[in-house]
Design a protein around this motif. Structure first.
Motif, PDB file in Angstrom:
ATOM      1  N   LEU A 253      20.085  70.074 -11.871  1.00 29.28           N
ATOM      2  CA  LEU A 253      19.774  70.604 -13.196  1.00 29.28           C
ATOM      3  C   LEU A 253      18.267  70.722 -13.392  1.00 29.28           C
ATOM      4  CD1 LEU A 253      22.425  68.647 -15.295  1.00 29.28           C
ATOM      5  CD2 LEU A 253      22.493  71.064 -14.639  1.00 29.28           C
ATOM      6  N   ALA A 254      17.518  69.743 -12.878  1.00 32.23           N
ATOM      7  CA  ALA A 254      16.066  69.813 -12.968  1.00 32.23           C
ATOM      8  C   ALA A 254      15.524  70.996 -12.166  1.00 32.23           C
ATOM      9  CB  ALA A 254      15.450  68.507 -12.472  1.00 32.23           C
ATOM     10  N   ARG A 257      15.963  74.215 -14.038  1.00 29.13           N
ATOM     11  CA  ARG A 257      14.970  74.379 -15.113  1.00 29.13           C
ATOM     12  C   ARG A 257      13.611  74.802 -14.574  1.00 29.13           C
ATOM     13  NH1 ARG A 257      17.785  69.496 -16.825  1.00 29.13           N
ATOM     14  NH2 ARG A 257      19.080  69.990 -18.660  1.00 29.13           N
ATOM     15  N   ARG A 258      13.318  74.441 -13.315  1.00 26.90           N
ATOM     16  CA  ARG A 258      12.004  74.767 -12.739  1.00 26.90           C
ATOM     17  C   ARG A 258      11.945  76.156 -12.123  1.00 26.90           C
ATOM     18  NH1 ARG A 258      12.534  69.529 -10.525  1.00 26.90           N
ATOM     19  NH2 ARG A 258      12.904  70.458  -8.477  1.00 26.90           N
ATOM     20  N   VAL A 285      21.583  75.640 -19.746  1.00 23.09           N
ATOM     21  CA  VAL A 285      20.347  75.260 -19.071  1.00 23.09           C
ATOM     22  C   VAL A 285      19.383  76.442 -18.939  1.00 23.09           C
ATOM     23  CG1 VAL A 285      19.383  74.335 -16.911  1.00 23.09           C
ATOM     24  CG2 VAL A 285      21.508  73.400 -17.834  1.00 23.09           C
ATOM     25  N   ARG A 286      19.913  77.638 -18.626  1.00 27.19           N
ATOM     26  CA  ARG A 286      19.071  78.812 -18.403  1.00 27.19           C
ATOM     27  C   ARG A 286      19.622  80.031 -19.147  1.00 27.19           C
ATOM     28  NH1 ARG A 286      14.615  78.372 -14.950  1.00 27.19           N
ATOM     29  NH2 ARG A 286      14.185  80.298 -16.079  1.00 27.19           N
TER      30      ARG A 286
END
Length: 328
Positions: A253-254, A257-258, A285-286
């Motif tokens: 998930l991180a 996001r990046r 998330v996106r």
């Protein structure tokens, strides 16, 4: 059933035109990357365009992309790669087939190819690996295309499909479950195994070109010859579960996001593995990613709907920019 010639030579051909004239010009190269001798399938494409890197899923290999490689040359040179532990790429370490290790492998590969940021296209587990790559090394990814990616689902919405339970349940029962699975497979020909797999993955297996059926059957036969492939599959499956439901979930998930590259997420509405819950998580998330959910498409769009898939990727890459996606 024996593998039909000339597909019984798939692991040694130098140009896939030897198997079917439709694939003429898709040549084989070998490259030493991060301690792994890997197979690359390559096609020359549009001058001055970005490299297109194609990343297969769990149990697959570079030839999974044969049907879309020619049309994707409209973007630039096209490369399909065998991940560590799959195809012809023997893993240098027991944990090399896991998603994180293969994301590092892809980063090393792109540095070795020295072609600047690439359009990275990943299917299933390859979609997860590509997402980890894009999150950890944004400078290497120009556009990201995720075809039915094995990303974490939104847990309140998870409803396992029958195919998920039958296919991956044995890996949750490492004793009797895997023994029963091996016994069932041993009673089937390679053709029967491939047919059963595709009946679970796609809504209409009869739409798969015969040449791609022969590729799939040849891949299963080759699996029997390479003794490391079974252990590699189990290792990759364990890593996949960890990134979806276990300790690796937060890392995935991180990474999502990046990601800075314009991203296209495709999930067939008839996909039995990537469910609505995964799309729900992506939206949370996106929300800036472009989402396509074609009807009548299952888990392997580049095989079952090759024309649509290639057209959609080319259109997206030619038209998408970060500004446009955020404005949309």
């Amino acid at each position: 059933m024996a593998v039909a010639p000339p597909f019984d030579r798939m692991h040694v051909v130098e140009d896939f035109g030897e198997l079917d004239e439709v694939w003429a010009g898709t040549r084989v190269e070998w490259l030493e990357v991060a301690g792994t001798r890997t197979r690359l399938l390559r096609r020359d494409g549009a001058e001055d365009g970005p490299l297109v890197l194609l990343v297969h899923g769990l149990g697959g290999s570079a030839p999974n992309w044969l049907e879309v490689m020619a049309p994707l040359t409209a973007i630039g040179d096209v490369v399909a790669v065998d991940l560590q532990g799959f195809g012809e790429a023997a893993p240098p370490r027991p944990n090399a087939p896991r998603p994180v290790a293969n994301a590092r492998f892809l980063a090393t590969l792109l540095h070795a190819l020295d072609r600047g940021p690439a359009v990275v296209v990943g299917n299933s587990m390859g979609g997860l690996v590509s997402t980890l790559l894009a999150g950890d090394h944004p400078e290497l990814v120009d556009h990201l295309v995720l075809l039915c990616p094995a990303l974490p689902p939104w847990l309140p919405g998870v409803r396992p499909s029958r195919f998920q339970i039958s296919s991956f349940g044995p890996f949750l029962l490492p004793g009797v479950g895997r023994v029963l699975q091996r016994r069932r497979i041993r009673r089937m020909t390679f053709e029967e195994q491939y047919r059963a797999m595709m009946e679970g993955l796609v809504p209409d297996p009869d739409l798969i070109p015969e040449r791609m059926v022969n590729v799939g059957v040849a891949n299963l036969a080759r699996l029997k010859e390479l003794r490391w492939r079974g252990a590699a599959f189990s290792e990759a499956t364990t890593g996949l579960f960890e990134h979806q439901l276990g300790p690796g979930r937060s890392r995935t998930l991180a990474a999502m996001r990046r990601v800075t590259a314009p991203t296209l997420y495709v999930r067939g509405l008839d996909d039995p593995l990537v469910l609505d819950a995964t799309t729900a998580m992506v939206r949370r998330v996106r929300p800036d990613w472009t989402i396509e959910e074609p009807d009548g498409v299952g888990h392997v769009p580049m095989i079952e709907a090759a024309g649509w898939t290639a057209d959609r990727i080319v259109t997206f890459v030619r038209g998408a920019t970060v500004t446009q996606l955020r404005a949309g």
